[in-house]
Design a protein around this motif. Structure first.
Motif, PDB file in Angstrom:
ATOM      1  N   LEU A  22     -89.534  13.616 -30.169  1.00  0.00           N
ATOM      2  CA  LEU A  22     -88.376  14.010 -30.973  1.00  0.00           C
ATOM      3  C   LEU A  22     -87.367  12.875 -31.018  1.00  0.00           C
ATOM      4  O   LEU A  22     -86.845  12.510 -32.078  1.00  0.00           O
ATOM      5  N   ASP A  23     -87.146  12.293 -29.837  1.00  0.00           N
ATOM      6  CA  ASP A  23     -86.207  11.195 -29.716  1.00  0.00           C
ATOM      7  C   ASP A  23     -86.658  10.020 -30.575  1.00  0.00           C
ATOM      8  O   ASP A  23     -85.876   9.411 -31.299  1.00  0.00           O
ATOM      9  N   LEU A  24     -87.959   9.759 -30.527  1.00  0.00           N
ATOM     10  CA  LEU A  24     -88.529   8.644 -31.275  1.00  0.00           C
ATOM     11  C   LEU A  24     -88.342   8.856 -32.779  1.00  0.00           C
ATOM     12  O   LEU A  24     -87.906   7.961 -33.501  1.00  0.00           O
ATOM     13  N   VAL A  25     -88.659  10.095 -33.227  1.00  0.00           N
ATOM     14  CA  VAL A  25     -88.538  10.382 -34.659  1.00  0.00           C
ATOM     15  C   VAL A  25     -87.075  10.249 -35.101  1.00  0.00           C
ATOM     16  O   VAL A  25     -86.768   9.693 -36.162  1.00  0.00           O
ATOM     17  N   ARG A  26     -86.153  10.739 -34.244  1.00  0.00           N
ATOM     18  CA  ARG A  26     -84.725  10.618 -34.579  1.00  0.00           C
ATOM     19  C   ARG A  26     -84.333   9.155 -34.744  1.00  0.00           C
ATOM     20  O   ARG A  26     -83.644   8.781 -35.701  1.00  0.00           O
ATOM     21  N   MET A  63     -86.301   6.648 -35.415  1.00  0.00           N
ATOM     22  CA  MET A  63     -86.944   6.061 -36.592  1.00  0.00           C
ATOM     23  C   MET A  63     -86.220   6.467 -37.871  1.00  0.00           C
ATOM     24  O   MET A  63     -86.045   5.664 -38.783  1.00  0.00           O
ATOM     25  N   ARG A  64     -85.794   7.767 -37.874  1.00  0.00           N
ATOM     26  CA  ARG A  64     -85.058   8.239 -39.063  1.00  0.00           C
ATOM     27  C   ARG A  64     -83.747   7.498 -39.214  1.00  0.00           C
ATOM     28  O   ARG A  64     -83.348   7.140 -40.329  1.00  0.00           O
ATOM     29  N   ALA A  65     -83.090   7.279 -38.059  1.00  0.00           N
ATOM     30  CA  ALA A  65     -81.809   6.579 -38.112  1.00  0.00           C
ATOM     31  C   ALA A  65     -82.020   5.174 -38.675  1.00  0.00           C
ATOM     32  O   ALA A  65     -81.284   4.704 -39.546  1.00  0.00           O
ATOM     33  N   LYS A  66     -83.071   4.519 -38.205  1.00  0.00           N
ATOM     34  CA  LYS A  66     -83.370   3.163 -38.665  1.00  0.00           C
ATOM     35  C   LYS A  66     -83.691   3.166 -40.150  1.00  0.00           C
ATOM     36  O   LYS A  66     -83.251   2.307 -40.908  1.00  0.00           O
ATOM     37  N   HIS A  67     -84.483   4.195 -40.526  1.00  0.00           N
ATOM     38  CA  HIS A  67     -84.892   4.350 -41.913  1.00  0.00           C
ATOM     39  C   HIS A  67     -83.655   4.496 -42.804  1.00  0.00           C
ATOM     40  O   HIS A  67     -83.520   3.815 -43.835  1.00  0.00           O
ATOM     41  N   ALA A  68     -82.711   5.378 -42.340  1.00  0.00           N
ATOM     42  CA  ALA A  68     -81.483   5.619 -43.109  1.00  0.00           C
ATOM     43  C   ALA A  68     -80.658   4.341 -43.186  1.00  0.00           C
ATOM     44  O   ALA A  68     -80.134   3.971 -44.251  1.00  0.00           O
ATOM     45  N   GLU A  69     -80.571   3.644 -42.060  1.00  0.00           N
ATOM     46  CA  GLU A  69     -79.833   2.371 -42.031  1.00  0.00           C
ATOM     47  C   GLU A  69     -80.390   1.418 -43.049  1.00  0.00           C
ATOM     48  O   GLU A  69     -79.662   0.801 -43.813  1.00  0.00           O
ATOM     49  N   GLY A  70     -81.723   1.347 -43.055  1.00  0.00           N
ATOM     50  CA  GLY A  70     -82.404   0.444 -43.969  1.00  0.00           C
ATOM     51  C   GLY A  70     -82.064   0.761 -45.413  1.00  0.00           C
ATOM     52  O   GLY A  70     -81.790  -0.136 -46.210  1.00  0.00           O
ATOM     53  N   ARG A  71     -82.071   2.060 -45.705  1.00  0.00           N
ATOM     54  CA  ARG A  71     -81.763   2.466 -47.092  1.00  0.00           C
ATOM     55  C   ARG A  71     -80.338   2.116 -47.469  1.00  0.00           C
ATOM     56  O   ARG A  71     -80.068   1.658 -48.578  1.00  0.00           O
ATOM     57  N   THR A  72     -79.412   2.382 -46.509  1.00  0.00           N
ATOM     58  CA  THR A  72     -78.007   2.064 -46.780  1.00  0.00           C
ATOM     59  C   THR A  72     -77.862   0.571 -47.028  1.00  0.00           C
ATOM     60  O   THR A  72     -77.237   0.138 -48.012  1.00  0.00           O
ATOM     61  N   ALA A  73     -78.505  -0.183 -46.157  1.00  0.00           N
ATOM     62  CA  ALA A  73     -78.397  -1.641 -46.286  1.00  0.00           C
ATOM     63  C   ALA A  73     -78.957  -2.093 -47.630  1.00  0.00           C
ATOM     64  O   ALA A  73     -78.379  -2.940 -48.321  1.00  0.00           O
TER      65      ALA A  73
END
Lengths: 368, 156, 202
Positions: A343-347, A349-359
């Protein structure tokens, strides 16, 4: 990852108490006696003995009762029980040729010595539910006929006379039969060990694999040379007596599957064979086993391994339903820590994914 | 690894018949025979009674090399009477008491004085029962034998 | 064949409880090398097998454990006793043996002839049960290693001189190697392959 956690003792105790209640069910109905299970659900008992790899009708019937009719649970119970017993030794090989035959059919020869003996079979029934069984009515005694006393010759011996069929399987001279209950499995595996594994293998799994070869996934052109079911004596060498004693009789089912073989550089065209031998009256299992045995001899005959039923490691590693159920069912045991980590890992990864999109969108905006 | 015996020579030892037949006597039959003895023999246990496993071997293809088919429960006992006679009992299943009783009767059988009792009370009835069961099974099975007949075709 | 009663009597009076007791004693001795354990059950093994060695045989040997016996034992009633009570096969090949029993004063074969196990299965090795005159009163030996706080001493009487040298060679094979149990009368000392043994400086 496993972490010891305490708790649930009362819940477990009560769950087992509830299980005992549900197993017994309606108390106004008489409880099942072990003798009734042996007598009236004999083929369930046979399946449990075959796949538990332990011949004992009373214990198998007890396992069926305890497991509420869950076959694999019953098999598991009996397997667990056998590990508590010491081994006295091994029997003299049983002589299926000397069987007291209760059923014997051949699909390859109509008129063969001993004849076609149908025995107690479901074949030729119409598969219509029989409401007469709703009442506990009188059942006719079996018909009888004077036995001609003709020896029930093994079909493989008939074809063998012409050299058209390969002889019974022989291991090298000094080969000691292996035992999968004593040594870890290694592949490639000699045929004697494979047969031991298949004899205790799951009927459904072997049936499906056998069926797959018929449908073209590793075709072997099978004919039932012979199926025989009946009683054989178990002889046991007793060193302190200097002779073998008969411990009693067990019921087994044997299937000789005859398969075409086009021949190779070394061997002329002849029929090859697959072999099935199972505790109890278990014809479907014996047939499936013989199909899979033949399929697993693919490499021996220089044929290509192209289908699952021919893949020794795949078949043997997955045919045991006690192993299979253990690994599949362990998934329901607590994996709380494991899952928290995931769960922690997916969270993250999602955070990174979201960061990437924002960037990325920032970047795009900047570009525009 | 275990000693192999010449199995066709087995029948020469009359005790094989005794031990084999006692394995087929029910516990009730053995208990009843024990009660009818004039004197319950006193004996000492040498081994067991105990339940264990024997691995049943089959042969590849029915007549080829041996392979391990699966196990069966076996109960066995060995006792000796006060005069030193040693008796063995073996049977399929978990009935240790029956195995021990079989061992006692095997020991008793070895003296002329008690042999006829064991024969009359247990062995001969067991032989008769076995013959009847074998015959009944063969006759029931024979009734399911297919008698093929060819339909007369109308070609002529 | 072996219907001599002497080779049949003298097993565990209560096989389950007796074998559990002996197993426990032996396990403790192997977990604490150098400590002396005792075997209590009333058994009567045939000569030249001692009570302790006989109890270990009844407890550990079965149909799946080929056994090697020293020549004097092999010629005695021990082989029939082993067969009757344990169902264990006898082997002449030391390298096939899971257990080996040596009577008092039997020549100690080179350890290298016994099974040392494999790198993958170091447990497939021979355990030697060696009968001695006594487990004390002999030359002092110093033990150290797992299961021993600092060092401990034993002084078995009748251990061949070659033992120490052979043991050093056995230690070098680790994780492979044989394990040894010294017995005298009812007493046992366990020497697992992990134990370092040295002669005490005079």
């Amino acid at each position: 990852m496993y972490v010891a956690v305490k708790g649930g003792e009362t819940a477990i105790a009560n769950a087992h108490r509830l299980l005992a209640d549900r197993r017994r069910g309606d108390r106004t109905l008489p409880g099942l006696a072990i003798e009734q299970i042996i007598a009236q659900l004999g083929l369930a008992v046979d399946r449990v003995m075959a796949e538990a790899s332990l011949y004992d009708r009373s214990l198998a019937a007890l396992a069926v009762k305890q497991s509420r009719g869950d076959m694999i649970e019953a098999i598991f119970l009996l397997r667990a029980y056998r590990t508590t017993l010491p081994r006295f030794g091994s029997s003299v090989p049983i002589e299926t040729g000397a069987m007291r035959v209760e059923r014997r059919v051949s699909a390859t020869y109509k008129d063969l010595p001993g004849g076609q003996l149908l025995g107690p079979t479901f074949d030729y029934t119409h598969r219509l539910l029989d409401p007469s069984l709703l009442d506990d009515g009188a059942i006719d005694a079996p018909a009888t006929r004077d036995d001609a006393g003709e020896a029930v010759m093994r079909v493989s011996d008939i074809l063998d006379g012409e050299g058209l069929i390969e002889p019974d399987g022989q291991m090298p001279q000094d080969h000691v039969p292996g035992d999968i209950t004593r040594e870890p499995m290694e592949f490639p595996m000699p045929r004697d060990l494979r047969l031991q594994a298949l004899a205790r293998g799951d009927e459904g799994f072997l049936l499906a694999l056998g069926y797959s070869t018929q449908r073209g996934y590793g075709r072997t052109h099978p004919f039932v040379g012979e199926i025989r079911m009946g009683l054989v004596s178990v002889e046991f060498d007793v060193a302190e007596l200097g002779f073998s004693v008969s411990l009693g009789e067990i019921r087994v089912t044997e299937c000789q599957m005859v398969n075409q073989f086009k021949g190779s550089a070394k061997a002329p065209p002849q029929f090859t064979r697959g072999y099935g031998l199972v505790f109890g009256q278990s014809e479907r299992k014996a047939m499936a086993m013989s199909l899979v045995d033949r399929a697993l001899r693919t490499e021996e005959f220089g044929e290509d391994v192209v289908a699952p039923a021919q893949d020794e490691e795949f078949v043997i590693s997955h045919c045991d339903n006690v192993q299979a159920t253990g690994f599949v069912e362990h998934l329901k045991l607590p994996h709380y820590v494991d899952f928290q980590a995931e769960l922690d890992l997916v969270r993250r990864m999602r955070a990174k994914h979201a960061e990437g999109r924002t960037a990325e969108s920032d970047h795009q905006e900047a570009a525009e | 690894m275990s000693a192999a015996f010449a199995h066709d020579s087995n029948t020469h030892d009359p005790r094989k018949r005794v031990i084999d037949l006692l394995a087929r006597c029910s516990r009730d039959e053995l208990e009843a025979a024990m009660v009818t003895l004039e004197q319950i023999p006193s004996y000492l246990r040498l081994r067991g009674p105990e339940t264990g496993l024997v691995i049943v071997k089959g042969r590849i293809g029915g007549g080829g090399s041996p392979f391990n088919l699966g196990e069966t429960t076996v109960s066995r006992a060995a006792i000796h009477l006060e005069d030193g006679r040693v008796g063995h009992g073996f049977r399929l299943g978990t009935d240790r008491r029956a195995a021990e009783l079989s061992a006692v009767f095997d020991a008793l059988w070895q003296a002329e004085t008690e042999r006829s009792f064991v024969e009359q009370t247990l062995l001969l009835p067991a032989e008769r029962k076995q013959a009847l069961e074998t015959d009944a099974l063969a006759r029931e099975t024979a009734a399911t034998k297919v008698d093929f007949f060819t339909m007369v075709r109308g070609e002529d | 064949m072996h219907s001599k009663t002497e080779s049949l009597i003298g097993g565990f009076p209560d096989a389950v409880l007796n074998s559990q007791t002996v197993f426990r004693a032996l396990m403790d001795c192997l977990a604490h090398p150098g400590s002396t354990g005792s075997v209590l059950p009333a058994i009567v093994p045939p000569a030249p097998l001692s009570i302790a060695a006989g109890a270990i045989m009844l407890t550990l040997c079965d149909h799946d454990t080929p056994v090697w016996l020293s020549p004097a034992m092999a010629q005695s009633d021990v082989s029939a006793w082993l067969s009757f009570h344990c169902g264990a096969p006898l082997t002449r090949e030391k390298s096939d043996a899971r257990f080996a029993f040596l009577d008092k004063g039997a020549a100690l074969p080179p350890f290298g002839l016994f099974a040392a196990g494999t790198q993958d299965y170091p447990d497939r090795s021979t355990t030697l049960v060696i009968e001695l005159d006594a487990l004390d009163g002999g030359r002092a030996l110093t033990l150290s290693g797992p299961g021993i706080r600092d060092v401990t001493q034993i002084a078995p009487l009748g251990l061949p001189d070659s033992f120490l040298h052979q043991w050093t060679g056995n230690r070098a094979l680790f994780p492979r190697g044989i394990d040894v149990v010294l017995v005298a009368g009812r007493q046992i000392i366990g020497l697992p392959r992990t134990t370092k043994i040295s002669g005490l400086e005079a």
